[in-house]
Design a protein around this motif. Structure first.
Motif, short mmCIF file in Angstrom:
data_model
loop_
_atom_site.label_atom_id
_atom_site.label_comp_id
_atom_site.label_asym_id
_atom_site.label_seq_id
_atom_site.Cartn_x
_atom_site.Cartn_y
_atom_site.Cartn_z
N GLY A 181 37.90 58.03 58.38
CA GLY A 181 36.57 57.71 57.90
C GLY A 181 36.47 56.35 57.25
O GLY A 181 35.62 56.13 56.39
N GLY A 182 37.37 55.44 57.65
CA GLY A 182 37.35 54.10 57.07
C GLY A 182 37.97 54.01 55.69
O GLY A 182 37.89 52.97 55.03
N MET A 183 38.59 55.08 55.25
CA MET A 183 39.20 55.13 53.92
C MET A 183 40.69 54.80 54.01
O MET A 183 41.39 55.29 54.90
N LEU A 184 41.17 53.97 53.08
CA LEU A 184 42.59 53.66 52.98
C LEU A 184 43.12 54.14 51.63
O LEU A 184 42.44 53.99 50.60
N ARG A 185 44.31 54.69 51.67
CA ARG A 185 45.01 55.07 50.44
C ARG A 185 46.10 54.03 50.19
O ARG A 185 47.02 53.88 51.00
N VAL A 186 45.99 53.30 49.11
CA VAL A 186 46.91 52.20 48.82
C VAL A 186 47.71 52.55 47.56
O VAL A 186 47.14 52.84 46.50
N ILE A 187 49.03 52.52 47.67
CA ILE A 187 49.91 52.77 46.53
C ILE A 187 50.23 51.44 45.86
O ILE A 187 50.59 50.46 46.52
N THR A 188 50.09 51.39 44.54
CA THR A 188 50.44 50.20 43.79
C THR A 188 51.28 50.58 42.57
O THR A 188 51.08 51.64 41.97
N ARG A 189 52.20 49.71 42.22
CA ARG A 189 53.01 49.89 41.01
C ARG A 189 52.49 49.01 39.87
O ARG A 189 53.15 48.88 38.83
N MET A 190 51.33 48.37 40.11
CA MET A 190 50.72 47.49 39.11
C MET A 190 49.23 47.83 39.01
O MET A 190 48.37 47.01 39.30
N ARG A 245 44.00 43.10 54.70
CA ARG A 245 43.41 42.60 53.46
C ARG A 245 44.05 43.24 52.23
O ARG A 245 44.37 42.56 51.26
N VAL A 246 44.23 44.56 52.25
CA VAL A 246 44.75 45.23 51.05
C VAL A 246 46.26 45.05 50.88
O VAL A 246 46.81 45.41 49.85
N GLN A 247 46.93 44.47 51.88
CA GLN A 247 48.34 44.14 51.71
C GLN A 247 48.55 43.16 50.56
O GLN A 247 49.63 43.08 49.99
N ALA A 248 47.50 42.40 50.25
CA ALA A 248 47.60 41.41 49.18
C ALA A 248 47.36 42.02 47.79
O ALA A 248 47.45 41.31 46.79
N MET A 249 47.08 43.31 47.73
CA MET A 249 46.85 43.96 46.43
C MET A 249 48.10 43.85 45.56
O MET A 249 49.20 44.14 46.03
N PRO A 250 48.00 43.45 44.31
CA PRO A 250 49.17 43.35 43.43
C PRO A 250 49.95 44.67 43.36
O PRO A 250 49.36 45.74 43.18
N GLY A 251 51.27 44.58 43.53
CA GLY A 251 52.12 45.75 43.43
C GLY A 251 52.04 46.71 44.60
O GLY A 251 52.57 47.82 44.52
N GLN A 252 51.43 46.29 45.69
CA GLN A 252 51.23 47.17 46.85
C GLN A 252 52.57 47.67 47.39
O GLN A 252 53.47 46.91 47.67
N CYS A 253 52.67 49.01 47.53
CA CYS A 253 53.92 49.63 47.98
C CYS A 253 53.74 50.50 49.21
O CYS A 253 54.72 51.06 49.71
N GLY A 254 52.51 50.63 49.68
CA GLY A 254 52.29 51.48 50.85
C GLY A 254 50.82 51.64 51.12
O GLY A 254 50.01 51.69 50.19
N ILE A 255 50.47 51.70 52.42
CA ILE A 255 49.07 51.84 52.84
C ILE A 255 48.99 52.96 53.85
O ILE A 255 49.79 53.02 54.79
N GLU A 256 48.02 53.84 53.67
CA GLU A 256 47.84 54.98 54.59
C GLU A 256 46.36 55.10 54.96
O GLU A 256 45.48 55.03 54.09
N ASP A 257 46.11 55.24 56.26
CA ASP A 257 44.74 55.44 56.74
C ASP A 257 44.42 56.93 56.64
O ASP A 257 45.04 57.76 57.30
N THR A 258 43.45 57.29 55.81
CA THR A 258 43.10 58.71 55.60
C THR A 258 41.90 59.13 56.44
O THR A 258 41.44 60.26 56.33
#
Length: 302
Positions: free
Chosen positions: A253-262, A238-251
């Motif tokens: 406890g159900g938490m995702l760290r998503v890098i965006t350039r936008m 789902r979060v792959q569709a985030m604008p400017g998404q450059c990387g996703i990391e599972d931290t």
């Protein structure tokens, strides 16, 4: 950016094991532009191309509005101060004062009072032979030398290399004062994140001989963020569709760290998708560079 101090159009330099370009780069007059990239990206070669110390195979280069390699290009170059990353060993036997006497003849605007002021400020004795100076002392001397003819443009290749913290702060202060008139320009290459943050107005990312982009500094740091998101409906796909998404990391406890350039667009998107942002973090320059390097390596492997 109506007027450019430096312009490179489709410039290419080819070597046996390296290709630089094609480079399209405009350095605006009146600002500090920093080139950032890993070793071997072509930063030093770009400086040499700008000064006509090496010749490109293709492309056009303009320096202070003039085409380089013209018969009277010495007049243009006399308006430029260049601090290389490495100094030639050929003048190691010379006293610094002897080099100064030779160099100043090439600059009509040479200012001996400014030269002496800078020597005192940096605590440099120009009676010492260049080969006897420490790396930091030599850099401070050369820094004083290039500023003493009041250049319109400074080209600085790793300017703080070898400087101790006190000398580094002095250099930053001198460069800030140099830019105060408003019509001067600095193009610098630096690995020092704090140096870039304190001095640069624009940042150029250069990787593997390619310019990946030119960014206004505040806009860059406002755009690259890490968002921490969670929820039952939040998953990687789902979060792959985030604008400017450059990387996703599972931290965990159900938490995702998503890098965006936008970041602004990504924040609006999260609101529309009912995704909760629990924490956000602005990325540092070295973090952004690491992501761009990895993206470029992935491109080259494809």
């Amino acid at each position: 950016m109506n007027e450019n101090a430096i312009s490179l159009k489709e410039v290419e330099l080819q070597r046996t094991h390296f290709q630089l370009g094609p480079i399209q780069l405009e350095v605006p007059k009146g600002y500090v532009t920093a080139i950032v990239g890993p070793n071997g990206s072509g930063k030093s070669s770009t400086f040499k191309l700008i000064l006509d110390l090496i010749k490109p195979q293709k492309g056009d280069i303009k320096l202070l509005g003039k085409n380089i390699s013209e018969d009277d290009d010495w007049q243009t170059k006399s308006r430029v101060g260049f601090l290389p990353e490495l100094f030639s060993p050929h003048d190691n036997r010379l006293k610094a004062s002897a080099k100064t006497e030779f160099v100043k003849k090439w600059y009509p605007e040479w200012d001996v009072n400014r030269y002496q002021e800078l020597l005192r400020l940096f605590e440099v004795d120009d009676g010492i032979k260049l080969g006897k100076m420490s790396k930091g002392m030599r850099r401070k001397y050369e820094f004083a030398l290039i500023l003493s003819h009041h250049p319109e443009l400074l080209l600085l290749d790793e300017p703080s290399s070898g400087l101790d913290p006190l000398a580094w702060r002095t250099m930053i202060d001198v460069l800030h004062r140099y830019m105060e008139p408003g019509d001067r320009t600095i193009l610098m290459a630096s690995h020092i994140v704090e140096e870039v943050k304190r001095l640069a107005d624009y940042i150029v990312f250069m990787i593997h001989g390619r310019v990946l982009g030119v960014y206004e500094k505040d806009e860059l740091f406002g755009s690259w963020h890490a968002f921490y998101v969670h929820g039952e409906q939040v998953n990687r796909k789902r979060v792959q569709a985030m604008p400017g998404q450059c990387g996703i990391e599972d931290t965990g406890g159900g938490m995702l760290r998503v890098i965006t350039r936008m970041a602004p667009d990504a924040e609006d998107w999260c609101g529309q998708e009912h995704i909760t942002i629990t924490h956000r973090q602005a990325l540092q320059l070295d973090d952004i560079l690491a992501i761009l390097v990895e993206q470029e390596r992935t491109r080259l492997r494809a």
